[in-house]
Design a protein around this motif. Structure first.
Motif, PDB file in Angstrom:
ATOM      1  N   THR A 162      13.199 -35.161 -31.840  1.00  0.00           N
ATOM      2  CA  THR A 162      13.453 -35.439 -33.254  1.00  0.00           C
ATOM      3  C   THR A 162      12.123 -35.462 -33.990  1.00  0.00           C
ATOM      4  O   THR A 162      11.045 -35.352 -33.400  1.00  0.00           O
ATOM      5  N   ARG A 163      12.232 -35.651 -35.288  1.00  0.00           N
ATOM      6  CA  ARG A 163      11.046 -35.670 -36.158  1.00  0.00           C
ATOM      7  C   ARG A 163      10.043 -36.739 -35.707  1.00  0.00           C
ATOM      8  O   ARG A 163       8.844 -36.595 -35.912  1.00  0.00           O
ATOM      9  N   GLU A 164      10.526 -37.804 -35.101  1.00  0.00           N
ATOM     10  CA  GLU A 164       9.631 -38.863 -34.612  1.00  0.00           C
ATOM     11  C   GLU A 164       8.549 -38.294 -33.698  1.00  0.00           C
ATOM     12  O   GLU A 164       7.409 -38.728 -33.697  1.00  0.00           O
ATOM     13  N   THR A 165       8.950 -37.307 -32.876  1.00  0.00           N
ATOM     14  CA  THR A 165       7.991 -36.676 -31.962  1.00  0.00           C
ATOM     15  C   THR A 165       7.357 -35.437 -32.574  1.00  0.00           C
ATOM     16  O   THR A 165       6.135 -35.257 -32.501  1.00  0.00           O
ATOM     17  N   THR A 166       8.164 -34.612 -33.232  1.00  0.00           N
ATOM     18  CA  THR A 166       7.612 -33.328 -33.703  1.00  0.00           C
ATOM     19  C   THR A 166       6.665 -33.504 -34.889  1.00  0.00           C
ATOM     20  O   THR A 166       5.877 -32.611 -35.166  1.00  0.00           O
ATOM     21  N   HIS A 185       4.254 -25.261 -30.885  1.00  0.00           N
ATOM     22  CA  HIS A 185       5.055 -24.056 -31.139  1.00  0.00           C
ATOM     23  C   HIS A 185       6.413 -24.526 -31.626  1.00  0.00           C
ATOM     24  O   HIS A 185       6.664 -25.742 -31.708  1.00  0.00           O
ATOM     25  N   ALA A 186       7.309 -23.566 -31.920  1.00  0.00           N
ATOM     26  CA  ALA A 186       8.661 -23.935 -32.351  1.00  0.00           C
ATOM     27  C   ALA A 186       9.408 -24.580 -31.181  1.00  0.00           C
ATOM     28  O   ALA A 186       9.095 -24.331 -30.011  1.00  0.00           O
ATOM     29  N   PHE A 187      10.391 -25.414 -31.516  1.00  0.00           N
ATOM     30  CA  PHE A 187      11.183 -26.083 -30.474  1.00  0.00           C
ATOM     31  C   PHE A 187      12.625 -25.607 -30.563  1.00  0.00           C
ATOM     32  O   PHE A 187      13.478 -26.277 -31.142  1.00  0.00           O
ATOM     33  N   ARG A 204       9.939 -37.136 -23.514  1.00  0.00           N
ATOM     34  CA  ARG A 204      11.252 -37.267 -24.176  1.00  0.00           C
ATOM     35  C   ARG A 204      11.362 -38.654 -24.809  1.00  0.00           C
ATOM     36  O   ARG A 204      10.959 -39.656 -24.197  1.00  0.00           O
ATOM     37  N   GLU A 205      11.935 -38.705 -26.010  1.00  0.00           N
ATOM     38  CA  GLU A 205      11.839 -39.948 -26.772  1.00  0.00           C
ATOM     39  C   GLU A 205      12.321 -41.187 -26.016  1.00  0.00           C
ATOM     40  O   GLU A 205      11.654 -42.222 -26.019  1.00  0.00           O
ATOM     41  N   GLN A 206      13.456 -41.098 -25.343  1.00  0.00           N
ATOM     42  CA  GLN A 206      13.978 -42.316 -24.696  1.00  0.00           C
ATOM     43  C   GLN A 206      13.114 -42.775 -23.528  1.00  0.00           C
ATOM     44  O   GLN A 206      13.303 -43.876 -23.022  1.00  0.00           O
ATOM     45  N   PHE A 207      12.120 -41.930 -23.128  1.00  0.00           N
ATOM     46  CA  PHE A 207      11.233 -42.298 -22.013  1.00  0.00           C
ATOM     47  C   PHE A 207       9.807 -42.594 -22.479  1.00  0.00           C
ATOM     48  O   PHE A 207       8.942 -42.891 -21.661  1.00  0.00           O
ATOM     49  N   GLN A 208       9.559 -42.484 -23.796  1.00  0.00           N
ATOM     50  CA  GLN A 208       8.207 -42.778 -24.293  1.00  0.00           C
ATOM     51  C   GLN A 208       7.906 -44.258 -24.142  1.00  0.00           C
ATOM     52  O   GLN A 208       8.816 -45.095 -24.152  1.00  0.00           O
ATOM     53  N   ASN A 209       6.610 -44.569 -23.994  1.00  0.00           N
ATOM     54  CA  ASN A 209       6.169 -45.963 -24.034  1.00  0.00           C
ATOM     55  C   ASN A 209       6.619 -46.768 -22.824  1.00  0.00           C
ATOM     56  O   ASN A 209       6.728 -47.983 -22.909  1.00  0.00           O
TER      57      ASN A 209
END
Ligand SMILES: CC(C)(COP(=O)(O)OP(=O)(O)OC[C@H]1O[C@@H](n2cnc3c(N)ncnc32)[C@H](O)[C@@H]1OP(=O)(O)O)[C@@H](O)C(=O)NCCC(=O)NCCS
Length: 193
Positions: free
Chosen positions: A36-40, A46-48, A118-123
């Motif tokens: 999502t925009r939170e990461t991008t 490059h494009a996703f 991947r967002e749910q695995f960040q941090n």
């Protein structure tokens, strides 16, 4: 080159971290389109989309770029949960900024890095061991310095903390697109870190 590594998540789930393969296109496309925009907003090599995943999987050349993926099971399905790019070289645009502050990058000896989790695995401490593995590979391939692809945005305080924890030094600040301020950082791979 033995470039794979295994580890366990705190949940006990097994993770395989290895270079991207031609048959990973569907998994990579799913990973790209999950971001999502939170990461991008901080991560834009490059494009996703699926077309980019297909193209990257068709044009694998480990002598030029190693794209690492971390694979595990999420809700019973195999998923990519991290994508780390290691370019064995440096770009002209990154090299120009470094030369402006008196640092000469050598594409034959230096390398460029761009990570995402991947967002749910960040941090959750996943990026740290994956990054240590990328450093190990870069050193084994004889690279002497690592720089960040396009720098790191100053608003990305977690990214900057992450890089400093790994031993990166701040080099110079710059404005990329108007209003987007970033920081170049480099890691000397000849030193222990
Ligand atoms: C940057 C990234 C790859 C790091 O991976 P990760 O698995 O989340 O990293 P870790 O969990 O191993 O470490 C994160 C660290 O940041 C810290 N942190 C978390 N939020 C923070 C914040 N807002 N400010 C400063 N530090 C922060 C954590 O406490 C942890 O540090 P610690 O180990 O000293 O406690 C990942 O967060 C990511 O994909 N971010 C989005 C994309 C991105 O920014 N890519 C880099 C572009 S240059």
């Amino acid at each position: 080159m033995c470039a794979a590594m295994e580890l366990r998540l705190p949940s006990g789930e097994h993770v395989l971290f290895r270079p991207l393969r031609a048959e990973d296109a569907a998994l990579l496309g799913e990973y790209f389109t999950s971001l999502t925009r939170e990461t991008t907003r901080f991560y834009g090599p490059h494009a996703f989309d699926q077309a980019t995943a297909d193209q990257l999987c068709r044009s694998i050349n480990y002598d030029d770029t190693i794209r690492f993926v971390a694979l595990t099971r999420v809700d019973g399905r195999e998923r990519i949960i991290a994508y780390f790019i290691l370019v064995l070289g440096t770009s002209e645009s990154d090299g120009k900024r470094y030369s402006d502050v008196g640092i000469l990058l050598d594409p034959a000896q230096d390398c460029t890095f761009a990570p995402s989790v991947r967002e749910q695995f960040q941090n959750q401490g996943l990026g740290t061991p994956l990054f240590r593995h990328v450093i190990h590979v870069a050193r084994r391939l004889g690279r002497r310095k690592m720089v960040l692809m396009g720098g790191v945005q100053v608003l990305n305080t977690r990214g900057i903390h992450f890089y400093e924890k790994q031993g990166f030094q701040r080099v110079g600040g710059f404005e990329g697109p108007p209003g987007i301020f970033s920081q170049d950082m480099e890691l000397n791979l000849l030193l222990d870190s």
